[in-house]
Motif scaffolding. Structure first.
Motif, PDB file in Angstrom:
ATOM      1  N   THR A  88       1.110   2.507   5.258  1.00 14.43           N
ATOM      2  CA  THR A  88       0.763   1.087   5.323  1.00 14.43           C
ATOM      3  C   THR A  88       2.030   0.241   5.340  1.00 14.43           C
ATOM      4  O   THR A  88       2.143  -0.724   6.097  1.00 14.43           O
ATOM      5  CB  THR A  88      -0.071   0.689   4.092  1.00 14.43           C
ATOM      6  OG1 THR A  88      -1.043   1.689   3.872  1.00 14.43           O
ATOM      7  CG2 THR A  88      -0.729  -0.644   4.296  1.00 14.43           C
ATOM      8  N   GLY A 109       0.820  -1.195   0.000  1.00 11.66           N
ATOM      9  CA  GLY A 109       0.000   0.000   0.000  1.00 11.66           C
ATOM     10  C   GLY A 109       0.855   1.245   0.000  1.00 11.66           C
ATOM     11  O   GLY A 109       2.003   1.205  -0.470  1.00 11.66           O
ATOM     12  N   ASP A 110       0.304   2.342   0.543  1.00 11.46           N
ATOM     13  CA  ASP A 110       1.068   3.589   0.561  1.00 11.46           C
ATOM     14  C   ASP A 110       2.127   3.531   1.660  1.00 11.46           C
ATOM     15  O   ASP A 110       2.247   2.536   2.379  1.00 11.46           O
ATOM     16  CB  ASP A 110       0.136   4.781   0.737  1.00 11.46           C
ATOM     17  CG  ASP A 110      -0.408   4.823   2.152  1.00 11.46           C
ATOM     18  OD1 ASP A 110      -0.820   3.753   2.632  1.00 11.46           O
ATOM     19  OD2 ASP A 110      -0.401   5.898   2.772  1.00 11.46           O
ATOM     20  N   ARG A 125       3.748   0.405   8.580  1.00 14.87           N
ATOM     21  CA  ARG A 125       3.065  -0.366   9.600  1.00 14.87           C
ATOM     22  C   ARG A 125       3.428  -1.845   9.470  1.00 14.87           C
ATOM     23  O   ARG A 125       3.663  -2.530  10.460  1.00 14.87           O
ATOM     24  CB  ARG A 125       1.547  -0.189   9.476  1.00 14.87           C
ATOM     25  CG  ARG A 125       0.841  -0.535  10.763  1.00 14.87           C
ATOM     26  CD  ARG A 125      -0.581  -0.082  10.772  1.00 14.87           C
ATOM     27  NE  ARG A 125      -1.334  -0.714   9.703  1.00 14.87           N
ATOM     28  CZ  ARG A 125      -2.381  -0.160   9.122  1.00 14.87           C
ATOM     29  NH1 ARG A 125      -2.782   1.022   9.479  1.00 14.87           N
ATOM     30  NH2 ARG A 125      -3.026  -0.791   8.160  1.00 14.87           N
TER      31      ARG A 125
END
Ligand SMILES: Nc1ncnc2c1ncn2[C@@H]1O[C@H](COP(=O)(O)OP(=O)(O)OP(=O)(O)O)[C@@H](O)[C@H]1O
Ligand SMILES: [Mg+2]
Lengths: 602, 262
Positions: free
Chosen positions: A356, A352-353, A359
């Motif tokens: 993300t 994702g970006d 994380r």
């Protein structure tokens, strides 16, 4: 909509018809003595129940009963031979779990409101029941008087509750207040009622000394503190719950429930003697290395546009991980390599970006820190000196084996269920074979196999403690059943859900993780709770393997102590009650969870 | 019947789409369920920004065809080319196509365990790889567009059918698709909720979205469609503008169908 004229002439909307509230006399008449046949049945059943109760009470309170055996050995029941000098560690662990329990009750808003009218009814029935039982029990005169006073107290409480209910029908009491109140009164009796002081003289040779007075300080003080810890944690939770974001707090708390038992067992109870040099110059650098390099790799692999190369890298890392078993190497490196390979394999699903990706990397870091520290702790010798190679036993062993069985078998069961429902014939075949095989073999066979045979299959020089092998057996057995429950959940997710997920372009793994599994897991909560309770009770098979679980302590250890030869029945009765209390409270809790998740209403 | 038959020149409100690029091309598409042939040599071309309404009696293969276009069903013969990409078994092509083709189902199929906002943002975040904040902002705009901004924190089970279907449209639009497929989007709705969904669809058509709609709402077809495709027994029977179709259809089977429903 039907309308009923209330007595005041105001129309009220019809509620579902309620059973009219009958006074006790009429209730008895209606339900128990409505005709000759019913009256006969009522009388006969009462006679049977009373004679059974009479027998049981006669047994329980007979003058030759050695209930001392339970009281004196409460430590054996709790933790078996855990050394007294380190006993604070047991209390600390217990307190930690109570803190979690208190916080959880506050944050999940546990407990129900109980109207005083209902409380009064319960108090009356318990009071009458107790009075009858005391009358049946072969107690000494003074004993009878004391217990009848207690029954009278209950009746009095019922009367007071009724008065409160009569004044204001809406008044109610939280079930938590009731629970804490009950616990507090029980603990208060430790301080005021002279149960007698029982203690061991000498080291593990049970010579019982009984003195008059209240119970020993080392018993009543910790229990009192535990009560305060529980209540304190609950109020802390109440203060916190309005200030913290609810969902995040709940997931953090769930995480703590998963992590703390492991933390308590390996760091607190086991009390490992870390060698600073080894930790500083081998373990920490290893963990840090994997943390940094792994995070970077995963950050790179979660880049959305990466494509096929990501999968190739992931496969290479996995291959290195499994290949490392061919060369001598530290176990920790192998485990980390395989874990990194699996994380990399899952990376495209969670790409994702930037935030993300960060994380995902930090989840890896958290995993590596916890796993590294755990593996280090496991590899460090324990300072707890006990006979045999297990430093815990009794209820602690029972709960620990149950806990590990559950946390190992759930993920395994989910994987098996997914494999069994997947499109890949080879996965389906493997999963089906495993599940059907395990379900066709008695649990005890599997346990004996794992305790006796598994060591023969392990590589030269590798030795697993017996509890570990047996727990693996439990977990594999349990996983097969978990898998079937989850599979039921998976199949109950409609085709429309699959299609909707596919139509927005999700890959199969994204569909599974975000759409199908959450719904399937929710559907399988009720059977899973039943299964978990079953697992707890099945740990009593540890007795047959010869591990010192709750049942072993009650069946074989205590009745063989010189002071308590032949106290088997008392101990078995005690153990049964203990199992019942735990199972019953779990099933009660699960009913609340089911309601919460809204399954009961669908 | 050859493909050029099915291509249009002029349309509703005098829009001229003859120069617009082709976006969906079906060539001789056939599909069988076991021995039963559900689609028989379907050929049609749909232009960008075109709104096509597919009509036909129950069991004529409308759903099957529309579902072949984002490969929820697999056709066995012929070619389907969506936005220049041919649909084959290659999973990557399929995922790419699916993220460009939005679909709205008769039964809504919202994700019941996620809030309305999460229903809308999930795919943009994980499939389109949008930053979360951006996805949430977009979701709020889309929910505004379909007229239910205040329901974002509710769960699907707490909404009416019409609201659920509008969330489903917002969810599909969040992927910023170039084509929207609708399979009887109002058939499961109570009459008083049909209008709110059709209004959203009309707005969408006006904004220039390419749409393929299976519906029994003749009013919608008359008002919005550039072209109507009539199917029966897995075949395309007749194609034409709404005026042509409703006033002087050429095929007998079309006349029979219209006489039954009008
Ligand atoms: N999964 C399936 N297996 C077998 N036959 C199917 C399947 N799906 C559809 N069919 C058959 O294919 C034919 C076309 O079905 P389809 O659902 O496309 O019709 P439809 O035009 O959408 O009808 P409706 O207006 O009732 O939705 C029907 O005869 C149906 O029975
Ligand atoms: Mg259909």
């Amino acid at each position: 909509m039907t309308e009923i004229q209330s007595s005041a002439g105001v129309p009220v909307i019809a509620a579902p018809p309620q059973e009219p509230h009958l006074p006790p006399k009429e209730w008895l008449k209606k339900n128990l003595f409505s005709n000759v046949g019913n009256t006969l049945i009522t009388i006969m059943t009462s006679v049977v129940i009373l004679s059974l109760a009479n027998g049981l009470l006669g047994f329980a309170f007979g003058s030759e009963r050695q209930w001392n055996a339970v009281a004196v050995n409460s430590r054996l029941y709790m933790s078996f031979a855990y050394p007294e000098a380190q006993y604070n560690r047991i209390w600390f662990s217990f307190a930690t779990l109570l803190v979690l329990a208190g916080l959880s009750m506050a944050i999940w808003r546990g407990g129900t409101r109980m109207p005083f009218a209902r409380l009064a009814k319960s108090a009356y029935s318990f009071g009458v029941g107790l009075a009858i039982m005391v009358w049946l029990a072969p107690l000494s005169t003074s004993g009878t008087v004391k217990w009848e006073i207690a029954a009278g107290g209950l009746l009095l409480a019922g009367f007071i509750f009724n008065r409160i209910a009569a004044q204001d029908e809406e008044r109610s009491l939280s079930s938590l207040t009731l629970l804490v109140g009950t616990l507090a009164s029980i603990i208060a009796t430790l301080w005021f009622i002279p149960y007698g002081r029982h203690s061991f003289i000498g080291d593990r040779i049970p010579q019982v000394v009984s003195e008059p007075g209240t119970v020993a300080f080392s018993t009543k003080l910790p229990w009192t503190i535990m009560l305060f810890v529980l209540v304190g944690a609950y109020y802390l939770g109440i203060v916190l719950r309005d200030r913290l974001p609810e969902r995040r707090t709940r997931s953090v708390l769930m995480g703590f429930w998963l992590i703390s038992p492991i933390f308590l067992i390996y760091l607190v109870l086991r009390d490992p003697a870390f060698t600073m040099n080894h930790v500083l110059y081998t373990d920490i650098p290893l963990v840090l290395g994997f943390l940094v390099v792994g995070s970077l790799i995963l950050y790179a692999l979660t880049k959305p546009s990466l494509g096929e190369i990501g999968r190739i890298i992931a496969m290479l890392i996995l291959l290195a991980g499994f290949g490392s078993f061919l060369t001598p190497m530290r176990m920790i490196i192998r485990i980390f390599l395989i874990a990194l390979g699996l994380f990399s394999l899952a990376a495209p699903t969670f790409s994702g970006d930037k935030s993300t990706r960060r994380r995902y990397s930090s989840i890896w870091s958290g995993f590596i820190v916890i796993a590294g520290w755990l593996i280090t702790a496991v590899n460090t010798p324990s300072t707890v000196e006990v006979p045999g190679d297990l430093f815990f036993g009794g209820a602690t062993l029972t709960l620990i084996v149950a806990f590990f069985t559950v946390i190992l078998s759930y993920p395994l069961g989910v994987l098996l269920a997914l494999a069994r429902t997947s499109n890949m014939p080879i996965f389906r075949l493997l999963a089906t074979t495993f599940i059907e095989f395990v379900r066709g073999v008695p649990l005890i066979t599997i346990l004996i196999f794992f305790s006796v045979m598994l060591p023969l299959f392990l590589p030269e020089g590798m030795r697993l403690p017996e509890v570990t092998s047996v727990t693996i057996g439990y977990a594999l057995f349990s996983a097969a059943y978990v898998a079937e429950n989850i599979r039921g959940g998976l199949q109950s997710v409609t085709r429309g859900q699959h299609e909707a997920a596919e139509a927005v372009g999700m890959s199969t793994s994204q569909k599974t993780v975000f759409i199908i599994l959450p719904q399937a897991l929710r559907m399988s909560i009720p059977p899973m709770v039943g299964h978990t309770i079953g697992t707890l009770k099945e740990t009593s098979l540890l007795y047959i393997i010869g591990l010192f679980d709750l049942l072993y302590v009650g069946r074989s250890v205590i009745p063989n102590q010189t002071a308590f030869i032949g106290s088997t029945r008392e101990n078995l009765l005690f153990v049964s009650v203990l199992y019942w209390v735990i199972s019953y409270s779990m099933s009660k809790a699960s009913q609340r969870i089911e309601k919460r998740v809204g399954l009961g209403e669908r | 019947m050859n493909e050029t038959d099915n291509t249009i020149t002029t349309t509703r409100s005098g829009r001229d789409l003859s120069d617009a690029p082709d976006i969906i091309v079906c060539k001789g598409v056939s599909k069988w369920y076991g021995d039963f042939q559900a689609l028989e040599k379907i050929s049609a071309t749909i232009k960008e920004q075109e709104v096509v309404v597919v009509l036909g009696p129950s069991g004529s293969g409308k759903s099957t065809w529309i579902r072949c276009i984002n490969r929820l069903e697999h056709h066995q013969e012929g070619d389907i080319i969506v936005d220049g990409v041919e649909l084959t078994n290659d999973m990557r092509n399929i995922e790419k196509i699916r993220s460009e083709v939005g679909m709205v189902f008769q039964q809504f199929n919202l994700f019941p365990h996620l809030s309305v906002r999460d229903n809308v943002t999930l795919a943009p975040i994980w499939v389109r790889k949008k930053p979360k904040a951006e996805a949430i902002e977009q979701a709020n705009e889309l929910l505004e567009l379909v007229g239910i901004p205040e329901q974002a924190d509710k769960f699907p089970g707490q909404l009416s059918g019409g609201q659920q279907q509008r969330v489903a449209i917002a969810r599909a639009l969040a992927m910023e698709p170039r084509i929207m497929l609708f399979d009887e989007p109002t058939s499961a709705l109570d009459p008083e909720m049909i209008k709110e969904v059709l209004d959203v669809m009309k707005d969408l058509a006006r904004s220039g979205m390419t749409m393929m709609v299976v519906t029994h709402e003749m009013g919608f077809a008359k008002e919005v469609a550039d072209r109507i495709i009539f199917m029966e027994e897995g075949q395309i029977v007749e194609v034409g503008t709404p005026e042509h179709f409703f006033t002087n259809p050429t095929e007998d089977r079309t006349k029979l169908f219209l006489s039954q429903i009008l």
